[in-house]
Design an enzyme around this catalytic site. Structure first.
Site: not given
Ligand code: COA
Length: 401
Positions: A125, A265, A295
């Site tokens: 990215c 980004h 994204n």
């Molecule tokens: N829908 C519903 N629930 C979801 C889900 C979805 N699409 N994805 C994950 N969950 C659940 C998880 O299983 C977890 O459940 P649990 O508490 O029962 O285990 C809960 O939601 C929280 O998950 P978590 O990973 O802690 O959520 P978060 O607030 O950290 O958000 C992301 C997850 C991926 C959105 C966040 O970590 C993120 O944006 N990270 C950066 C990713 C990124 O930008 N990547 C590309 C970079 S170039």
């Protein structure tokens, strides 16, 4: 085309100005509710955790090259230049058409940019910012005059559509800019490019050369599909955005107060808000459009830039920052003094010559295919083959349209 060797000592330095921009996204839109029909997720979760409402998904007939080509054509239109004027085509992508030939070579051919070099750049990215820096350095040394930098992705092809941790986040699209040498001060002022391969396992798409192919690793990764550790990537992103913008601002010799816009980004609304808090700046200084595109990896910054320019958020003489981060891990920030007028008076003649160049490129490709088939069928001495080869050489020679 001037070469570095042609530059006289003490000659006026060249600056690399962004003179054209364009974007393309597939027509098909996939909303959060659409996603919820086949994976265990819901609109409320996706919106509140990421800010994303919908994303565009490539059809079977679309690819990284077709989207990149459309964005490139729009950028050439905007800059009002001909494909033949391009010295270099760079495509930043994590979803190339092939390992080789590069997507950049395919686009170079379809444009009819017959005097350009072309290569793909892999920095996930951050790739677009890396690419603009490579092109601008080549311009500043006098090695080239005009470059096309494209960020293009079909992320939908590398998604595991059963993995709700990743598939809700990404979308497809392309954005492009034309950079041109100019003697007026401005354009790309500074760049900070960084990498930390120690974080390689946090975000990736294993492919053909990987030890994973041999079944050597028991890491749960699937060949050609994205895997991600979301929370670690989140922490990394919020740290490096602020840090690298401050470094790029310092290198450009300006202050944060002089920054009028930041084009980050587009990964997650909460990442952008955290970065704004870290930098102690108004979050509205950041351009965001991830609610509509998700994204789009290397394409996200040029798409956001295009929309910012089109909506009048970028003004002549103002300083803006680009900041990218992603797999590698990689990250990159850049300061640009915007030097392009709001609109260019396009000449009808040049527009027609561009269209002719695209048509000629299609003919050239078709003739190449036909002559290869005839060659295979009749052998090298066939007169039809020789006539076609002569015709192809004639078409190849038309490069001064
Ligand atoms: N829908 C519903 N629930 C979801 C889900 C979805 N699409 N994805 C994950 N969950 C659940 C998880 O299983 C977890 O459940 P649990 O508490 O029962 O285990 C809960 O939601 C929280 O998950 P978590 O990973 O802690 O959520 P978060 O607030 O950290 O958000 C992301 C997850 C991926 C959105 C966040 O970590 C993120 O944006 N990270 C950066 C990713 C990124 O930008 N990547 C590309 C970079 S170039």
């Amino acid at each position: 085309m001037p070469t570095a060797g042609n530059r006289k000592a003490g000659a006026t330095p060249f600056y690399a100005h962004i003179v054209g921009w364009g974007m393309a996204v597939p027509e098909t839109v996939m909303t959060n509710d659409d996603l919820a029909t086949f994976v265990d997720t819901n609109d409320d979760w996706i919106r509140s955790r990421t800010g994303i409402r919908e994303r565009h998904i490539a059809s079977e007939r679309e690819s990284t090259a077709t989207l990149g080509l459309k964005a490139a054509q729009a950028a050439l239109e905007c800059a009002d230049i001909l494909p033949i004027e391009l010295d270099l085509v760079i495509v930043a992508t994590s979803t190339p058409e092939n390992i080789f030939p590069s997507t950049a070579s395919l686009i170079q051919d379809r444009l009819g940019a017959t005097r350009a070099g072309a290569f793909d750049l892999s920095a996930a990215c951050s790739g677009f910012v890396y690419g603009v820096n490579m092109a601008s350095q080549a311009i500043r040394t006098g090695s080239i005059q005009t470059a096309l930098v494209i960020g293009a992705e079909t992320m939908s092809r590398v998604m595991n559509w059963q993995d709700r941790n990743t598939c809700v986040l990404f979308g497809d699209g392309a954005g492009a800019v034309v950079l041109r040498a100019g003697e007026d001060e401005g354009g790309v002022l500074s760049a900070v490019l960084r990498s930390d391969g120690g974080g390689a396992d946090l975000l990736g798409i294993p492919t053909i050369g990987s030890v994973d192919t041999l079944g050597m690793l028991d890491n749960g990764h699937t060949m050609h599909k994205m895997h991600m550790n979301g929370s670690e990537v989140f922490k990394f992103a919020t740290r490096v955005i602020g840090e690298s913008i401050l470094q790029a601002v310092d290198l450009a010799g300006i202050t944060m107060n002089e920054l009028r816009l930041i084009v980050p980004h587009q990964a997650n609304e909460r990442i952008i808000q955290a970065a704004a808090r870290h930098l102690k700046i108004d979050p509205t200084l950041f351009v965001t459009n991830l609610d509509r595109y998700g994204n789009t990896s290397a394409a996200s910054i040029p798409i956001a830039l295009c929309e910012a320019v089109q909506t009048g958020r970028v003004k002549m003489g103002e300083h803006l920052a680009f900041v990218g981060f992603g797999g590698g891990l990689t990250w990159a920030s850049m300061i640009v003094k915007w030097s392009a007028p709001q609109s260019v008076d396009q000449t009808l003649l040049k527009r027609q010559r561009r269209q002719f160049s695209y048509t000629l490129a299609r003919w050239r490709a078709a003739l190449r295919r036909i002559s290869r088939r005839i060659n295979d069928f009749f052998g090298a001495l066939n007169p039809a083959r020789r006539r076609l080869a002569r015709l192809r050489r004639k078409i190849d020679a038309i490069d001064t349209i």
